[in-house]
Design a protein around this motif. Sequence first.
Motif, PDB file in Angstrom:
ATOM      1  N   LYS A  61       6.170 120.693  41.207  1.00 51.98           N
ATOM      2  CA  LYS A  61       6.962 120.097  42.291  1.00 51.98           C
ATOM      3  C   LYS A  61       6.392 118.717  42.625  1.00 51.98           C
ATOM      4  O   LYS A  61       5.272 118.608  43.105  1.00 51.98           O
ATOM      5  CB  LYS A  61       6.937 121.011  43.519  1.00 51.98           C
ATOM      6  CG  LYS A  61       7.589 122.355  43.248  1.00 51.98           C
ATOM      7  CD  LYS A  61       7.445 123.277  44.425  1.00 51.98           C
ATOM      8  CE  LYS A  61       7.917 124.672  44.075  1.00 51.98           C
ATOM      9  NZ  LYS A  61       7.473 125.654  45.053  1.00 51.98           N
ATOM     10  N   THR A  89      13.353 119.992  40.332  1.00 50.66           N
ATOM     11  CA  THR A  89      12.040 120.002  40.978  1.00 50.66           C
ATOM     12  C   THR A  89      11.977 119.166  42.262  1.00 50.66           C
ATOM     13  O   THR A  89      11.303 119.588  43.210  1.00 50.66           O
ATOM     14  CB  THR A  89      10.939 119.576  39.985  1.00 50.66           C
ATOM     15  OG1 THR A  89      11.238 118.277  39.475  1.00 50.66           O
ATOM     16  CG2 THR A  89      10.827 120.560  38.841  1.00 50.66           C
ATOM     17  N   SER A  93      10.761 120.704  45.783  1.00 57.70           N
ATOM     18  CA  SER A  93       9.729 120.107  46.637  1.00 57.70           C
ATOM     19  C   SER A  93      10.217 119.995  48.072  1.00 57.70           C
ATOM     20  O   SER A  93       9.483 120.311  49.011  1.00 57.70           O
ATOM     21  CB  SER A  93       9.344 118.708  46.125  1.00 57.70           C
ATOM     22  OG  SER A  93       8.622 118.783  44.937  1.00 57.70           O
TER      23      SER A  93
END
Length: 169
Positions: A61, A89, A93
Amino acid sequence: MSENSKKFAVIYYSRGGHTERAAHGIAKVLGADIFRIQCPRYGSRFLGYMRAGYESLRQIKPALSELPDLQDYDGVAIGGPVWTSYPATPLRSYLSGKPALPEVLGLFLTNGDHSPPSKAYKVAEDDLGRTIPARTSISNAQDGTADMDHLITDFCADFRQILGSDANI
């Protein structure tokens, strides 16, 4: 609270543009403010694409640029692409950072036909730590078509219904 006084926001990550077009369509239907999750790490064409796939498989992340506080909105639609069967990703995050969000959320994902969204929905909810009741998935093949328009309209109707609005879209 009347329909006109409800505040909506759309926040999204897009690398190739499919999710960006969906986000703008949703924002237009909802009359929402729109925010983009910035992650320059995946910006270059080929290298960015390869890095994105690798890091998605490895569950890495990335760090994100500063993000807006959306807790004062009545509802927020969150979107991103599906990479290797996971939410992108940068979206992961954002969600795993436990952002301050209102109770009413929607999740829209864009995907290639080889990456169905079922696993991605679950992973997104796990990252956020809560259920996201309004959902839709827009295939990249539907981008810019009447099918995409219908999916956006249906998603926005579901989203508003969860918020308790009886307004027609």
